[in-house]
Write a protein that holds these residues in place. Structure first.
Motif, PDB file in Angstrom:
ATOM      1  N   TYR A  65       6.415 -10.455   3.353  1.00 40.20           N
ATOM      2  CA  TYR A  65       5.500  -9.378   3.759  1.00 40.20           C
ATOM      3  C   TYR A  65       5.281  -8.386   2.627  1.00 40.20           C
ATOM      4  O   TYR A  65       4.157  -7.911   2.410  1.00 40.20           O
ATOM      5  CB  TYR A  65       6.044  -8.644   4.994  1.00 40.20           C
ATOM      6  CG  TYR A  65       5.476  -7.248   5.118  1.00 40.20           C
ATOM      7  CD1 TYR A  65       4.144  -7.049   5.487  1.00 40.20           C
ATOM      8  CD2 TYR A  65       6.249  -6.125   4.802  1.00 40.20           C
ATOM      9  CE1 TYR A  65       3.609  -5.765   5.566  1.00 40.20           C
ATOM     10  CE2 TYR A  65       5.725  -4.849   4.879  1.00 40.20           C
ATOM     11  CZ  TYR A  65       4.408  -4.680   5.251  1.00 40.20           C
ATOM     12  OH  TYR A  65       3.873  -3.407   5.295  1.00 40.20           O
ATOM     13  N   TRP A  66       6.336  -8.050   1.916  1.00 48.61           N
ATOM     14  CA  TRP A  66       6.244  -7.001   0.910  1.00 48.61           C
ATOM     15  C   TRP A  66       5.314  -7.415  -0.234  1.00 48.61           C
ATOM     16  O   TRP A  66       4.514  -6.604  -0.716  1.00 48.61           O
ATOM     17  CB  TRP A  66       7.639  -6.646   0.399  1.00 48.61           C
ATOM     18  CG  TRP A  66       8.542  -6.265   1.533  1.00 48.61           C
ATOM     19  CD1 TRP A  66       9.493  -7.046   2.131  1.00 48.61           C
ATOM     20  CD2 TRP A  66       8.522  -5.033   2.262  1.00 48.61           C
ATOM     21  NE1 TRP A  66      10.082  -6.364   3.176  1.00 48.61           N
ATOM     22  CE2 TRP A  66       9.517  -5.137   3.277  1.00 48.61           C
ATOM     23  CE3 TRP A  66       7.789  -3.853   2.152  1.00 48.61           C
ATOM     24  CZ2 TRP A  66       9.776  -4.101   4.166  1.00 48.61           C
ATOM     25  CZ3 TRP A  66       8.050  -2.817   3.040  1.00 48.61           C
ATOM     26  CH2 TRP A  66       9.022  -2.948   4.038  1.00 48.61           C
ATOM     27  N   GLY A  67       5.377  -8.667  -0.625  1.00 45.77           N
ATOM     28  CA  GLY A  67       4.455  -9.152  -1.651  1.00 45.77           C
ATOM     29  C   GLY A  67       3.028  -9.210  -1.144  1.00 45.77           C
ATOM     30  O   GLY A  67       2.076  -8.925  -1.888  1.00 45.77           O
ATOM     31  N   LEU A  68       2.861  -9.575   0.115  1.00 42.60           N
ATOM     32  CA  LEU A  68       1.527  -9.626   0.705  1.00 42.60           C
ATOM     33  C   LEU A  68       0.897  -8.244   0.743  1.00 42.60           C
ATOM     34  O   LEU A  68      -0.291  -8.070   0.423  1.00 42.60           O
ATOM     35  CB  LEU A  68       1.621 -10.199   2.121  1.00 42.60           C
ATOM     36  CG  LEU A  68       0.305 -10.351   2.885  1.00 42.60           C
ATOM     37  CD1 LEU A  68      -0.577 -11.408   2.215  1.00 42.60           C
ATOM     38  CD2 LEU A  68       0.572 -10.727   4.341  1.00 42.60           C
ATOM     39  N   ALA A  69       1.683  -7.241   1.122  1.00 40.74           N
ATOM     40  CA  ALA A  69       1.184  -5.867   1.164  1.00 40.74           C
ATOM     41  C   ALA A  69       0.814  -5.377  -0.230  1.00 40.74           C
ATOM     42  O   ALA A  69      -0.178  -4.654  -0.406  1.00 40.74           O
ATOM     43  CB  ALA A  69       2.226  -4.954   1.787  1.00 40.74           C
ATOM     44  N   THR A  70       1.593  -5.765  -1.217  1.00 38.09           N
ATOM     45  CA  THR A  70       1.260  -5.402  -2.597  1.00 38.09           C
ATOM     46  C   THR A  70      -0.091  -5.992  -2.984  1.00 38.09           C
ATOM     47  O   THR A  70      -0.922  -5.318  -3.611  1.00 38.09           O
ATOM     48  CB  THR A  70       2.352  -5.900  -3.565  1.00 38.09           C
ATOM     49  OG1 THR A  70       3.562  -5.193  -3.300  1.00 38.09           O
ATOM     50  CG2 THR A  70       1.951  -5.672  -5.014  1.00 38.09           C
ATOM     51  N   SER A  71      -0.341  -7.226  -2.599  1.00 35.35           N
ATOM     52  CA  SER A  71      -1.621  -7.864  -2.920  1.00 35.35           C
ATOM     53  C   SER A  71      -2.795  -7.142  -2.272  1.00 35.35           C
ATOM     54  O   SER A  71      -3.858  -6.994  -2.879  1.00 35.35           O
ATOM     55  CB  SER A  71      -1.600  -9.336  -2.470  1.00 35.35           C
ATOM     56  OG  SER A  71      -0.639 -10.070  -3.194  1.00 35.35           O
ATOM     57  N   LEU A  72      -2.609  -6.688  -1.027  1.00 33.66           N
ATOM     58  CA  LEU A  72      -3.675  -5.951  -0.356  1.00 33.66           C
ATOM     59  C   LEU A  72      -3.992  -4.669  -1.116  1.00 33.66           C
ATOM     60  O   LEU A  72      -5.155  -4.343  -1.358  1.00 33.66           O
ATOM     61  CB  LEU A  72      -3.271  -5.627   1.085  1.00 33.66           C
ATOM     62  CG  LEU A  72      -4.287  -4.819   1.900  1.00 33.66           C
ATOM     63  CD1 LEU A  72      -5.585  -5.599   2.070  1.00 33.66           C
ATOM     64  CD2 LEU A  72      -3.705  -4.429   3.267  1.00 33.66           C
ATOM     65  N   GLY A  73      -2.956  -3.938  -1.501  1.00 32.49           N
ATOM     66  CA  GLY A  73      -3.178  -2.721  -2.273  1.00 32.49           C
ATOM     67  C   GLY A  73      -3.780  -3.004  -3.636  1.00 32.49           C
ATOM     68  O   GLY A  73      -4.653  -2.261  -4.112  1.00 32.49           O
ATOM     69  N   ASP A  74      -3.319  -4.075  -4.267  1.00 33.66           N
ATOM     70  CA  ASP A  74      -3.850  -4.427  -5.591  1.00 33.66           C
ATOM     71  C   ASP A  74      -5.338  -4.758  -5.533  1.00 33.66           C
ATOM     72  O   ASP A  74      -6.076  -4.520  -6.501  1.00 33.66           O
ATOM     73  CB  ASP A  74      -3.083  -5.613  -6.172  1.00 33.66           C
ATOM     74  CG  ASP A  74      -1.708  -5.235  -6.697  1.00 33.66           C
ATOM     75  OD1 ASP A  74      -1.460  -4.027  -6.887  1.00 33.66           O
ATOM     76  OD2 ASP A  74      -0.890  -6.147  -6.917  1.00 33.66           O
ATOM     77  N   SER A  75      -5.788  -5.299  -4.414  1.00 36.99           N
ATOM     78  CA  SER A  75      -7.213  -5.633  -4.293  1.00 36.99           C
ATOM     79  C   SER A  75      -8.064  -4.365  -4.276  1.00 36.99           C
ATOM     80  O   SER A  75      -9.242  -4.390  -4.666  1.00 36.99           O
ATOM     81  CB  SER A  75      -7.464  -6.459  -3.030  1.00 36.99           C
ATOM     82  OG  SER A  75      -7.237  -5.696  -1.848  1.00 36.99           O
ATOM     83  N   ILE A  76      -7.477  -3.255  -3.858  1.00 40.31           N
ATOM     84  CA  ILE A  76      -8.177  -1.967  -3.909  1.00 40.31           C
ATOM     85  C   ILE A  76      -8.093  -1.388  -5.312  1.00 40.31           C
ATOM     86  O   ILE A  76      -9.089  -0.933  -5.879  1.00 40.31           O
ATOM     87  CB  ILE A  76      -7.564  -0.987  -2.885  1.00 40.31           C
ATOM     88  CG1 ILE A  76      -7.720  -1.528  -1.460  1.00 40.31           C
ATOM     89  CG2 ILE A  76      -8.208   0.384  -3.006  1.00 40.31           C
ATOM     90  CD1 ILE A  76      -6.985  -0.705  -0.416  1.00 40.31           C
ATOM     91  N   ILE A  77      -6.916  -1.411  -5.893  1.00 40.87           N
ATOM     92  CA  ILE A  77      -6.720  -0.837  -7.222  1.00 40.87           C
ATOM     93  C   ILE A  77      -7.569  -1.557  -8.273  1.00 40.87           C
ATOM     94  O   ILE A  77      -8.127  -0.930  -9.174  1.00 40.87           O
ATOM     95  CB  ILE A  77      -5.224  -0.883  -7.597  1.00 40.87           C
ATOM     96  CG1 ILE A  77      -4.420   0.042  -6.667  1.00 40.87           C
ATOM     97  CG2 ILE A  77      -5.010  -0.469  -9.053  1.00 40.87           C
ATOM     98  CD1 ILE A  77      -2.921  -0.111  -6.792  1.00 40.87           C
ATOM     99  N   SER A  78      -7.694  -2.875  -8.130  1.00 44.82           N
ATOM    100  CA  SER A  78      -8.452  -3.661  -9.109  1.00 44.82           C
ATOM    101  C   SER A  78      -9.963  -3.530  -8.945  1.00 44.82           C
ATOM    102  O   SER A  78     -10.722  -3.932  -9.830  1.00 44.82           O
ATOM    103  CB  SER A  78      -8.067  -5.137  -9.000  1.00 44.82           C
ATOM    104  OG  SER A  78      -8.523  -5.682  -7.769  1.00 44.82           O
TER     105      SER A  78
END
Length: 446
Positions: free
Chosen positions: A405-418
């Motif tokens: 879950y923690w890696g998945l949540a990071t990916s969701l946030g990264d899609s905004i940051i990128s």
């Protein structure tokens, strides 16, 4: 009167004794280190004057509780403190003089794993992080709180910590702290009103200062989704396996939360992060009590704290930012010897009581879960703990989550940051991102 009832009366007396002054300045709590083989052993001290105890508690001196050894696990930075408190308590209760207590350094993050690996070899009394409670119950490593102590625990501790110590409708642990969560540190010469996210963003932008929040973290980003009413929890079976994911991110509420995260990221003041020691040109940061000292050093006379702000959603509604709350708990291992179990219960209740919680705050800065201790002048004057206490009223205790879950949540946030997801993205595209996230979360429990 039954012996267990008498032990509960001892615990009641101990938990309501007046605080003995304790020296040492408060320090921000830190993550406990990994298990340490160092241990301190204490023989039970001689009986002390018990004139101030209740008559019922004094009657227990005639009971033979037998003899034995009791192992206690706590974080390294409170080993000496815990040893001293046990010495004091047992010294006041000669009926427990047949027991030898060994206090070992095993941090809250390691205790559950060690207990589950070998319950029999584990500690009799141990502190642990609240997100491990279901695993410990499943492994048979936690005894229910003695029935006679339940009202005492639930009435004297805040609701969040009691909920964290409860599985189903059963209370399995004694709350120790309410001090793990996040809130707002800010420079009051820049941020004029910390009550709204929009106001904080505007003040930081106008001053050319940064607003830090870690939106690519599964811990911090729940502040937005839980605020709008989204769910993200997991159920487990008796073996601790994830059986069901309760996730509602792919919803109108989830869309409001995601849009606000995007709006925050697109502010020229935004910086992704949560460690004030790594922040530059910062005027506001979402962080925890572990960074209170660094925040005070950075902001100086302009140092201030507040609960997380509200935000205005794309639907025109106002939402209070939420997130996870964290608590330290004290558990008792089931015992074959009923006498030993009663002694463990009495000691655990004392270590988790008002007197010791406040002394522990004075010694190492851990934030009390005890309501009376929270209202002490020392704790109330700690602006970081006060802000966190206010914020915890809007959070949920962090339960167990799959590692992925923690890696998945990071990916969701990264899609905004990128910039993959922006304010120009269509609602369909944003909902697809949320649906993919939700489906993946659910797959972890299948």
């Amino acid at each position: 009167m039954k012996m267990k009832k008498l032990v509960a009366l001892i615990a009641t007396a101990a938990m309501t004794m007046s605080l003995t002054a304790c020296g040492g300045a408060a320090e921000a709590p830190a993550e406990a280190p990994a298990a340490d083989t160092a241990a301190e052993t204490t023989e039970a001290a001689p009986a002390a004057d018990t004139a101030e105890e209740t008559t019922e508690a004094a009657d227990t001196a005639d009971i033979d509780y037998g003899t034995g050894e009791i192992k206690v696990w706590v974080a390294d930075n409170v080993v000496d403190f815990t040893k001293a408190q046990i010495d004091k308590f047992v010294g006041d209760h000669s009926e427990f003089s047949g027991y030898t207590f060994t206090v070992e350094a095993v941090g809250e993050g390691d205790a559950a794993g060690n207990m589950i690996t070998d319950v029999e070899a584990g500690a009799d009394i141990y502190a642990f992080a609240q997100d491990q409670i279901a695993r410990l119950v499943t492994a048979g490593a936690l005894e229910e709180v003695a029935p006679e102590n339940i009202d005492l625990v639930t009435s004297q501790n805040d609701a969040g910590s009691v909920a964290a110590a409860t599985v189903g409708s059963t209370l399995y642990a004694y709350p120790l702290t309410s001090d793990n969560g996040y809130f707002l540190y800010y420079d009051k010469s820049v941020v004029t009103d910390p009550s709204t996210l929009e106001g904080i963003m505007a003040d930081c932008e106008a001053a050319g200062k940064s607003l830090y929040m870690e939106i690519n973290s599964g811990w911090y980003q729940t502040a937005f989704f839980f605020a709008t009413g989204c769910d993200l929890t997991y159920d487990t079976d008796d073996q601790g396996n994830f059986t069901k994911a309760n996730v509602t991110y792919a919803s109108d509420n989830g869309l409001v939360a995601l849009k606000k995260m995007i709006e925050l990221k697109e502010s020229k003041a935004f910086q992704n992060g949560s460690a004030i020691g790594e922040a530059t040109n910062v005027a506001a940061i979402v962080d925890g009590t572990w960074d209170s000292g660094a925040a005070q050093d950075l902001f100086g006379d302009n140092y201030a704290c507040a609960k997380l702000p509200t935000f205005q959603g794309a639907d025109g509604k106002s939402y209070q930012m939420s997130g996870f709350g964290g608590f330290k708990l004290l558990g008792v291992k089931p015992q074959e010897d009923e006498n030993k179990l009663m002694v463990c219960d009495a000691v655990a209740a004392y270590l988790a009581g008002e007197e010791v919680q406040l002394a522990r705050y004075n010694e190492v800065g851990w934030g009390p879960s005890n309501i009376n201790a929270q209202q002490s002048e020392a704790v109330k004057s700690d602006v970081a703990l006060s802000a966190l206490a206010e914020q915890l009223a809007y959070t949920i205790p962090q339960g167990q989550y799959p590692g992925d879950y923690w890696g998945l949540a990071t990916s969701l946030g990264d899609s905004i940051i990128s910039g993959e997801l922006t304010s120009s993205s269509s609602d369909d595209d944003l909902m697809k991102a949320l649906q993919d996230f939700q489906d993946t979360c659910i797959s972890y429990a299948q």
